[in-house]
Scaffold this active site. Structure first.
Site: not given
Length: 276
Positions: A52-54, A84
């Protein structure tokens, strides 16, 4: 068994918290180096991997790289679609997310209590004197000033780690203190503190996209393995030269400075010929 890998850089992930495998990256390109480590491969082997990342962009590249490098050794590689950012919109109550999501626009960081972001002027909720900061139960342990360790979650003042260049959290009280300026005090991010990195980034010449470093002096200490924005030493000087080369020198061909950065329309080598 599954593992969640945080694909956000050091500095971004200090405004939030979750149970994850932290590659401890200063920049996205550090991911490849981390993945090739024997201990990393051993930890991931046979597992289901969730990245997961921004906003989901880095995970697209990272998941493809993992599949290419060791996809046959894993039970599966998955990613959080939309990152996210999209997750918090789908689950306004935050779901399983804790803390805030550091973003790359004027919103600064978004969370459940402030979905529109924290960007803007810092509002004083408590006294900002050295001993007067009240502990806020809404802060996670990772959310603290890099100088005084006071609970803090705002990236303001463009403060960066002096040894690797990643953004750091610094409270308004420490920012207003002259003793905490980058020139007088070595400000370090939590990762550099953990790795005992003490050599300033400006004292190192960086090449190979900020991964390879060459010491400018014989100063003792440990340098960071990579920097977020490279360009220290000779690289920064070359950048300045390229910028000024687009502007004509006001003295023209009569300029006799061998170190003149500006362009000489009728003879680019004018200054150089006078030096020889």
């Amino acid at each position: 068994e599954g593992l969640a890998i945080d694909k956000k850089r050091e500095g971004e992930n200090k405004a939030e918290a979750a149970k994850y495998v932290d590659p401890k990256m200063r920049k996205s390109t550090d991911f490849a180096t981390w993945l090739q480590k024997p201990e990393t491969k051993k930890e991931l082997e046979g597992k289901q991997v969730l990245l997961y990342c921004t906003g989901g962009v880095r995970c697209e590249r990272a998941s493809a790289y993992i599949n290419q490098s060791m996809g046959d050794q894993l039970s599966g590689v998955y990613q959080l679609k939309g990152g996210v950012e999209r997750y918090l919109k789908a689950y306004p109550d935050g779901g399983f997310w804790r803390g805030k999501n550091f973003v790359f626009d004027k919103r600064e960081a978004c969370g459940v209590e402030n979905p529109d972001g924290d960007g803007g002027v810092v509002e004083k909720k408590a006294e900002s004197s050295k001993g007067g900061a009240k502990k806020d139960d809404g802060f996670l342990p990772e959310m603290k000033c890099c100088v005084c360790q006071r609970p803090w979650d705002r990236y303001v003042g463009k403060k960066k780690c002096g040894t690797c260049g990643v953004p750091v959290l610094m409270c308004d009280g420490c920012m207003s203190s002259k003793m905490n300026s980058e020139e007088q005090k070595l400000i370090r991010c939590p990762l550099c503190v953990e790795e005992n990195v003490t050599v300033r980034a400006n004292d190192v010449d960086w090449t190979n996209n900020g991964v390879t470093n060459v010491r400018q002096s014989k100063e003792s200490g440990k340098a960071a393995p990579s920097v977020l924005k490279w360009g220290g030493g000779h690289a920064s000087e070359k950048k300045e030269r390229r910028r000024f080369k687009r502007k004509p020198c006001k003295f023209g061909t009569s300029c006799n400075r061998s170190d003149c950065f500006f362009a000489h329309p009728e003879g680019e080598s004018n200054a150089e010929s006078k030096a020889t």
